[in-house]
Design a protein around this motif. Structure first.
Motif, short mmCIF file in Angstrom:
data_model
loop_
_atom_site.label_atom_id
_atom_site.label_comp_id
_atom_site.label_asym_id
_atom_site.label_seq_id
_atom_site.Cartn_x
_atom_site.Cartn_y
_atom_site.Cartn_z
N ALA A 47 0.81 -1.22 -0.09
CA ALA A 47 -0.13 -0.03 0.09
C ALA A 47 0.86 1.30 -0.03
O ALA A 47 0.34 2.37 -0.59
CB ALA A 47 -1.01 0.10 1.19
N ARG A 48 2.11 1.27 0.59
CA ARG A 48 2.67 2.30 0.64
C ARG A 48 3.42 2.67 -0.69
O ARG A 48 3.78 1.74 -1.33
CB ARG A 48 4.06 2.39 1.58
N PRO A 49 3.56 3.99 -1.21
CA PRO A 49 4.06 4.53 -2.36
C PRO A 49 5.59 3.78 -2.41
O PRO A 49 5.65 3.52 -3.72
CB PRO A 49 4.28 5.91 -2.29
N PHE A 53 6.84 1.52 -5.60
CA PHE A 53 7.76 2.08 -6.19
C PHE A 53 8.96 0.96 -6.30
O PHE A 53 9.72 0.31 -7.50
CB PHE A 53 8.59 3.42 -5.89
N ASP A 54 9.36 0.45 -5.10
CA ASP A 54 10.29 -0.69 -5.09
C ASP A 54 9.97 -2.03 -6.17
O ASP A 54 10.58 -2.59 -6.72
CB ASP A 54 10.37 -1.31 -3.93
N LEU A 55 8.78 -2.33 -6.15
CA LEU A 55 8.02 -3.41 -6.91
C LEU A 55 8.34 -3.14 -8.45
O LEU A 55 8.66 -4.02 -9.05
CB LEU A 55 6.48 -3.76 -6.41
N CYS A 56 7.96 -1.90 -8.72
CA CYS A 56 8.21 -1.32 -10.16
C CYS A 56 9.56 -1.44 -10.56
O CYS A 56 10.15 -2.00 -11.46
CB CYS A 56 7.72 -0.19 -10.36
#
Length: 82
Positions: A47-49, A53-56
């Motif tokens: 849920a945290r931005p 971002f880390d996943l992307c």
């Protein structure tokens, strides 16, 4: 040929493999970051931005590697038919 396809074709296999094994898996301890983020996604905890971002960021090399593999196989199959 479309720009994304030219970009994908310009990426070499060794570059994509190295990117996947380094950026795609870093940091390696206690577990690869991409694995941690995928587990969070599966559990509904992403849920945290910064986590998104880390996943992307860590997933992009793997997605590019997969896309190049599909493109290579598709181009090979189309070449066999023509």
């Amino acid at each position: 040929m479309a720009l994304p396809m030219r970009f994908l074709d310009s990426l070499t296999w060794p570059v994509l493999i190295m990117a996947s094994l380094t950026l795609g898996l870093a940091p390696f301890t206690p577990e690869p970051h991409i694995w941690e983020k995928l587990k969070m996604l599966a559990a509904g905890e992403l849920a945290r931005p910064i986590d998104i971002f880390d996943l992307c960021l860590h997933g992009l090399p793997w997605l590019l590697l997969l896309a190049k593999g599909i493109r290579t196989l598709t181009a090979r199959d189309q070449g066999d038919q023509g």
